[in-house]
Design a protein around this motif. Structure first.
Motif, PDB file in Angstrom:
ATOM      1  N   PRO A 141      44.512  40.209  26.740  1.00 52.36           N
ATOM      2  CA  PRO A 141      43.982  40.753  25.481  1.00 52.36           C
ATOM      3  C   PRO A 141      42.570  41.318  25.594  1.00 52.36           C
ATOM      4  CG  PRO A 141      45.061  38.648  25.101  1.00 52.36           C
ATOM      5  CD  PRO A 141      44.994  38.821  26.582  1.00 52.36           C
ATOM      6  N   ALA A 142      41.759  40.769  26.499  1.00 51.07           N
ATOM      7  CA  ALA A 142      40.372  41.230  26.602  1.00 51.07           C
ATOM      8  C   ALA A 142      40.251  42.617  27.212  1.00 51.07           C
ATOM      9  CB  ALA A 142      39.554  40.237  27.433  1.00 51.07           C
ATOM     10  N   GLU A 143      41.294  43.070  27.893  1.00 51.66           N
ATOM     11  CA  GLU A 143      41.263  44.390  28.536  1.00 51.66           C
ATOM     12  C   GLU A 143      41.830  45.440  27.576  1.00 51.66           C
ATOM     13  OE1 GLU A 143      39.970  44.931  31.542  1.00 51.66           O
ATOM     14  OE2 GLU A 143      39.545  42.816  31.905  1.00 51.66           O
ATOM     15  N   THR A 144      41.356  46.670  27.730  1.00 52.08           N
ATOM     16  CA  THR A 144      41.778  47.714  26.782  1.00 52.08           C
ATOM     17  C   THR A 144      42.186  49.024  27.464  1.00 52.08           C
ATOM     18  OG1 THR A 144      39.461  48.385  26.513  1.00 52.08           O
ATOM     19  CG2 THR A 144      40.356  46.806  24.907  1.00 52.08           C
ATOM     20  N   PRO A 145      43.051  48.991  28.476  1.00 52.76           N
ATOM     21  CA  PRO A 145      43.511  50.264  29.049  1.00 52.76           C
ATOM     22  C   PRO A 145      44.376  51.015  28.043  1.00 52.76           C
ATOM     23  CG  PRO A 145      44.769  48.464  29.961  1.00 52.76           C
ATOM     24  CD  PRO A 145      43.667  47.842  29.151  1.00 52.76           C
ATOM     25  N   VAL A 146      44.247  52.324  28.052  1.00 52.24           N
ATOM     26  CA  VAL A 146      44.957  53.172  27.086  1.00 52.24           C
ATOM     27  C   VAL A 146      45.646  54.301  27.837  1.00 52.24           C
ATOM     28  CG1 VAL A 146      44.658  54.814  25.180  1.00 52.24           C
ATOM     29  CG2 VAL A 146      43.424  52.645  25.156  1.00 52.24           C
ATOM     30  N   ARG A 247      39.223  39.631  38.167  1.00 51.98           N
ATOM     31  CA  ARG A 247      38.515  39.234  36.948  1.00 51.98           C
ATOM     32  C   ARG A 247      39.206  38.053  36.278  1.00 51.98           C
ATOM     33  NH1 ARG A 247      37.600  44.998  36.129  1.00 51.98           N
ATOM     34  NH2 ARG A 247      39.308  45.170  34.613  1.00 51.98           N
ATOM     35  N   GLN A 248      40.539  38.086  36.256  1.00 48.79           N
ATOM     36  CA  GLN A 248      41.278  36.978  35.659  1.00 48.79           C
ATOM     37  C   GLN A 248      41.070  35.681  36.438  1.00 48.79           C
ATOM     38  OE1 GLN A 248      45.107  39.469  35.332  1.00 48.79           O
ATOM     39  NE2 GLN A 248      45.305  38.046  33.636  1.00 48.79           N
ATOM     40  N   LYS A 249      41.068  35.784  37.771  1.00 49.68           N
ATOM     41  CA  LYS A 249      40.848  34.595  38.599  1.00 49.68           C
ATOM     42  C   LYS A 249      39.447  34.034  38.383  1.00 49.68           C
ATOM     43  CE  LYS A 249      41.110  32.849  43.334  1.00 49.68           C
ATOM     44  NZ  LYS A 249      39.825  32.136  43.251  1.00 49.68           N
ATOM     45  N   ALA A 250      38.453  34.926  38.318  1.00 50.29           N
ATOM     46  CA  ALA A 250      37.075  34.477  38.099  1.00 50.29           C
ATOM     47  C   ALA A 250      36.947  33.780  36.750  1.00 50.29           C
ATOM     48  CB  ALA A 250      36.120  35.671  38.178  1.00 50.29           C
ATOM     49  N   LEU A 251      37.642  34.309  35.735  1.00 53.42           N
ATOM     50  CA  LEU A 251      37.603  33.697  34.409  1.00 53.42           C
ATOM     51  C   LEU A 251      38.252  32.317  34.432  1.00 53.42           C
ATOM     52  CD1 LEU A 251      36.941  33.931  31.401  1.00 53.42           C
ATOM     53  CD2 LEU A 251      39.136  35.097  31.073  1.00 53.42           C
ATOM     54  N   ALA A 254      35.935  29.917  36.174  1.00 52.01           N
ATOM     55  CA  ALA A 254      34.789  29.564  35.312  1.00 52.01           C
ATOM     56  C   ALA A 254      35.215  28.573  34.244  1.00 52.01           C
ATOM     57  CB  ALA A 254      34.204  30.814  34.690  1.00 52.01           C
ATOM     58  N   GLN A 255      36.383  28.777  33.652  1.00 50.78           N
ATOM     59  CA  GLN A 255      36.874  27.870  32.631  1.00 50.78           C
ATOM     60  C   GLN A 255      37.173  26.497  33.207  1.00 50.78           C
ATOM     61  OE1 GLN A 255      40.191  30.143  31.147  1.00 50.78           O
ATOM     62  NE2 GLN A 255      38.964  31.150  29.551  1.00 50.78           N
ATOM     63  N   GLY A 256      37.685  26.498  34.460  1.00 56.26           N
ATOM     64  CA  GLY A 256      37.938  25.232  35.120  1.00 56.26           C
ATOM     65  C   GLY A 256      36.661  24.469  35.387  1.00 56.26           C
ATOM     66  N   GLY A 257      35.596  25.231  35.748  1.00 57.87           N
ATOM     67  CA  GLY A 257      34.294  24.587  35.986  1.00 57.87           C
ATOM     68  C   GLY A 257      33.707  24.014  34.730  1.00 57.87           C
ATOM     69  N   ASP A 258      33.919  24.702  33.594  1.00 57.24           N
ATOM     70  CA  ASP A 258      33.389  24.201  32.312  1.00 57.24           C
ATOM     71  C   ASP A 258      34.032  22.897  31.907  1.00 57.24           C
ATOM     72  OD1 ASP A 258      31.757  26.383  32.168  1.00 57.24           O
ATOM     73  OD2 ASP A 258      33.095  27.545  30.852  1.00 57.24           O
ATOM     74  N   ARG A 259      35.301  22.687  32.319  1.00 56.12           N
ATOM     75  CA  ARG A 259      36.006  21.483  31.910  1.00 56.12           C
ATOM     76  C   ARG A 259      35.645  20.267  32.768  1.00 56.12           C
ATOM     77  NH1 ARG A 259      40.366  25.223  31.175  1.00 56.12           N
ATOM     78  NH2 ARG A 259      41.142  24.790  33.262  1.00 56.12           N
TER      79      ARG A 259
END
Length: 260
Positions: A141-146, A247-251, A254-259
Motif C-alpha cells: 500500500p505504501a508504494e504508488t506505481p501507476v 525496501r520491504q525487507k528493510a521495513l 526495522a519492525q522486527g528490531g522495534d519489537r
C-alpha cells in the motif's frame, strides 16, 4: 473507450495458444473442479451483457446426471433479468490463487432452497490458468506505481498497479464506465515506477476479474501482459522489483528490531 482492435501479428494467436494449454476438456475433471467450488462456496464473478454488467455469486450445486450447475441468483431483480437475457455469461474466480474461468451460453431461471437462482449447463471446457513463468510481486500500500493506459490517441487513463512481473502487470481502480476487454491491445502506455523516466510499453489484456472485498467494496482487476517488451525495459522492471523487495525487507527488519 477506444482501443486497438487488431493486435500485432501473432499476438492474439500466441495468447490463444497459451490459454489453450490451460484449458480443461475432460468432463470428470471439470465436474471435480466445479464440485470443489461448490464445497468451498467460492465467490464467483458473473459477467453478462458482453461485459457491461456483473455480480458476485456462488456455485450452489452441480449434477453429473443432468450436466447442470445451479448458481446463486443476482442480488437485485434487474441484474438477474439481464443475466437471464444474456446469450453468454462468463464465470471467473480464484481457487488456491489459480484463476478459474468458464462460459455459459445463456441461463435459465431456477430456485434453490427457496431463493432465486440460475441454471446453466456444465461447460465443455474450463480455463485453469496456473502458470507463473515470471515472479509476480504484489505492490504494498505504501508504494504508488501507476500505469497510464492509452485509451485514445491523445487520452491516457491512470490506473494503480496492483502487482508486477517482468511479464506484465495487474491494474485496479478502474473508473465507472471503463471496462477492459480480454485480448484488447493498448499501445504506447506509460508505466511510472519510482522517480525514473516513464517506461513505454504495449499491453494486452489477458484477464478481467471482478470481486467483492471483505469491506463490501467491488474491485475490478485487469491483468495485462507486456507485448514485445525490449530487453532493456524488462531489465528496468526487474530492477524496480528488486528495489521494492529490498525496501520491504528493510521495513520488516526495522519492525522486527522495534519489537525486541
Amino acid at each position: 473507450m477506444t482501443t486497438e482492435s487488431t493486435p500485432r501479428a501473432g499476438t492474439a494467436a500466441a495468447a490463444a495458444d497459451d490459454h489453450e494449454r490451460f484449458q480443461i476438456h475432460d468432463r470428470l475433471e471439470i465436474l471435480g473442479l466445479v464440485r470443489t467450488l461448490v464445497q468451498r462456496r467460492a465467490l464467483v464473478s458473473v459477467a453478462y451483457g458482453g461485459g457491461s454488467g456483473f455480480f458476485v455469486s456462488a456455485l450452489l450445486q452441480v449434477s453429473s446426471a443432468s450436466g447442470e450447475i445451479i448458481v446463486d441468483g443476482a442480488p437485485d431483480e434487474s441484474a438477474h433479468a439481464a443475466a437471464l437475457a444474456s446469450s453468454r455469461l462468463t464465470f471467473a474466480t480464484l481457487l488456491d490463487n489459480i484463476r478459474v474461468q468458464f462460459h455459459a451460453d445463456g441461463a435459465e431461471d431456477a430456485e434453490f432452497e427457496g431463493q432465486r437462482a440460475l441454471r446453466i449447463a456444465l461447460p465443455d471446457s474450463v480455463l485453469r490458468l496456473q502458470r507463473r513463468a515470471d515472479y509476480r510481486l504484489r505492490i504494498p500500500p505504501a508504494e504508488t506505481p501507476v500505469c497510464e493506459l492509452r485509451v485514445e490517441a491523445s487520452a491516457m487513463l491512470p490506473l494503480r498497479v496492483y502487482d508486477i512481473s517482468c511479464g506484465g502487470i495487474a491494474l485496479v481502480d478502474w473508473p465507472d464506465g471503463q471496462a477492459p476487454e480480454n485480448h484488447r491491445l493498448y499501445r504506447q502506455c506509460r508505466l511510472l515506477l519510482d522517480d525514473e523516466e516513464p517506461l513505454a510499453a504495449d499491453l494486452e489484456v489477458v484477464y478481467v476479474l471482478d470481486r467483492t472485498e471483505s469491506d463490501g467494496q467491488r474491485v475490478r482487476r485487469c491483468g495485462a501482459r507486456f507485448v514485445d517488451l525490449p530487453g532493456t525495459l524488462a531489465t528496468r522492471v526487474q530492477r524496480y522489483i528488486t528495489r521494492l523487495e529490498r525496501r520491504q525487507k528493510a521495513l520488516r527488519d526495522a519492525q522486527g528490531g522495534d519489537r525486541r
